[in-house]
Design an enzyme around this catalytic site. Sequence first.
Site, PDB file in Angstrom:
ATOM      1  N   ASP A 176       0.822  -1.215   0.000  1.00  0.00           N
ATOM      2  CA  ASP A 176       0.000   0.000   0.000  1.00  0.00           C
ATOM      3  C   ASP A 176       0.856   1.265   0.000  1.00  0.00           C
ATOM      4  O   ASP A 176       2.015   1.245   0.424  1.00  0.00           O
ATOM      5  CB  ASP A 176      -0.908   0.026   1.243  1.00  0.00           C
ATOM      6  CG  ASP A 176      -0.105  -0.053   2.532  1.00  0.00           C
ATOM      7  OD1 ASP A 176       0.810  -0.897   2.604  1.00  0.00           O
ATOM      8  OD2 ASP A 176      -0.370   0.738   3.460  1.00  0.00           O
ATOM      9  N   GLU A 177       0.244   2.323  -0.478  1.00  0.00           N
ATOM     10  CA  GLU A 177       0.780   3.689  -0.354  1.00  0.00           C
ATOM     11  C   GLU A 177       2.269   3.806  -0.660  1.00  0.00           C
ATOM     12  O   GLU A 177       2.984   4.534   0.024  1.00  0.00           O
ATOM     13  CB  GLU A 177       0.524   4.212   1.077  1.00  0.00           C
ATOM     14  CG  GLU A 177      -0.935   4.285   1.427  1.00  0.00           C
ATOM     15  CD  GLU A 177      -1.196   4.634   2.897  1.00  0.00           C
ATOM     16  OE1 GLU A 177      -2.134   5.400   3.146  1.00  0.00           O
ATOM     17  OE2 GLU A 177      -0.472   4.127   3.796  1.00  0.00           O
TER      18      GLU A 177
HETATM   19  C1  TNX Z   1      -3.820   3.863   5.683  1.00  0.00           C
HETATM   20  S1  TNX Z   1      -4.764   1.155   5.255  1.00  0.00           S
HETATM   21  C2  TNX Z   1      -2.812   2.934   5.755  1.00  0.00           C
HETATM   22  C3  TNX Z   1      -2.075   2.772   7.011  1.00  0.00           C
HETATM   23  C4  TNX Z   1      -2.519   3.754   8.049  1.00  0.00           C
HETATM   24  C5  TNX Z   1      -4.020   3.840   8.010  1.00  0.00           C
HETATM   25  C6  TNX Z   1      -4.591   4.693   9.105  1.00  0.00           C
HETATM   26  C7  TNX Z   1      -3.451   1.037   4.564  1.00  0.00           C
HETATM   27  C8  TNX Z   1      -3.259  -0.121   3.703  1.00  0.00           C
HETATM   28  N1  TNX Z   1      -2.565   2.010   4.777  1.00  0.00           N
HETATM   29  O1  TNX Z   1      -0.692   2.889   6.764  1.00  0.00           O
HETATM   30  O2  TNX Z   1      -2.068   3.319   9.288  1.00  0.00           O
HETATM   31  O3  TNX Z   1      -4.400   4.377   6.787  1.00  0.00           O
HETATM   32  O4  TNX Z   1      -5.975   4.614   9.136  1.00  0.00           O
END
Ligand code: TNX
Length: 528
Positions: free
Chosen positions: A331-332
């Site tokens: 993710d991200e």
């Molecule tokens: C998004 S959910 C993220 C996390 C954060 C979360 C906080 C996801 C796959 N990535 O790194 O902790 O939001 O709500």
Amino acid sequence: MNFKALIILAISFLVFSCTTKEPVPMDLSENHVIPRPVSLEAAGSSFEITAKTKIILNKNDSTLQWLGNYLTDMINSPTGYKLKTMVTEDTPKKGYIHLVLSESTDLVAEGYQLDITPESITLKAKDHAGLFYGIQTLRQLLNSDIELNEQQAGPWLIASGTIEDYPEYGYRGAMLDVARHFFEPEEVKLLIDYLAMFKMNRLHLHLSDDQGWRIEIKSWPRLTEHGGSTEVGGGPGGFYTQETYAEIVKYAEERFITIVPEIDIPGHTNAALASYAELNCNNKATELYTGTDVGFSTLCTDKEVTYKFIDDVFRELAALTPGEYIHIGGDESHVTPLEDYIPFINRAQKIVESHGKKVIGWDEIAHADMLPNTVVQWWAKAENARRGIEKGAKVLISPAHKAYLDMQYDSTTQFGLHWAAYIEVDSGYIWDPTTIASGIDRDDIIGIEAPLWSETIADIDEAEYLIFPRLPGYAEIAWTPSELREWDNYKNRLGKQQTRFNKMGINYYESELVPWQPEKVESTELKN
Ligand code: TNX
């Protein structure tokens, strides 16, 4: 009749009426079991657990014995009884609680049947997990004093009738982020107990992130020595040795919960990048990070050492994992260009597969190719989940605006974030995995998971405030067919869990939407 005969008659009547107590009338349909059982028929009477009750196992089998002991422990500590288990192929007799592993064709995986009469209880299942869930149902059918460890007065009554029950989804999970804040093994075990109580069977552990690396990797020791030494806010962090981690896995496994370990790559990797300079494209180790930003770190995707690193990590992790899945995050990864991200995820999947495991990844991984068994965990974009489905993947349902345990209940409640939504208890409950997004159908879905990120919570007490009372609702969505899920019915059952939550010492959010209701005490009905 002479006077003597009359006396004898009177005495025998007294003895008889004292020893054969009439069963207490009780209505099984007034139960408040969560998740709501699939079918239930009340018979109007009750079974009483007494000091003479026997726990009968129909086979000499070590897991069945473990289940028998779990049940006797559950009963013995608050009753003060010394119930024991016994193996026999007998049919139920008076005073038996019979645990039966059965090959009967009307039983399904993880399902169970309960037959409760004033004389005995028969709990039947095809597998050990089914028996465990039947025991959890009995637990919730008993007065909440059953949760206490000191001796209580009783009586220990269970309403009579039959229950047939089985889960809708095979994957019924929660996630705990132990990277942003470290959670002690004892805290993780407590969470495992909570999941077990509501018949959930997966605990996903988010074991690495920018702020910390929490699992010992023997071939890369600085990951935990250095990378595990802090957490959000600058606290001391911590990590699990492989031995402690294996204990957590075993504790979970005994409760029919599979641990799904996650190492988040290629982003969310600052703790690793701070521990080993060679994982950075510029060969310079980063600083440890204790803030809460996301999306700033990446492994160097075009260095061979990166692949050696993830191969070592997933090899060691696979050896610690009895379950079928390893989670690769994904993710991200905002600073990994998509043209680097895609081949990286392709290669990472093959590495996990080479260690005998299937892959789960956050929904962004659907940009890459999907190996035949890969699962896409939808958290942000339904479009990514659909993209994965087109490539043959299955989906794990965790939409942040419905299923994130780290979202605040409303703007005034303590702990949590609100970037995806405020999720009050009703909103977290009223949705269905098969209708929440178009193009994601029942056949595509392996189950649901409620993730708890830990930027704002530092220990299990704080975590409980976000977990309760939403977790039972996610458990019900995963277990109970949608026709039986209805907020008004659910909220009443949830409200009746209040006394139990209190006795368990759970720090729950007392939502105004729930009709909290102290439990009725059966012993008052007994007085005659
Ligand atoms: C998004 S959910 C993220 C996390 C954060 C979360 C906080 C996801 C796959 N990535 O790194 O902790 O939001 O709500």
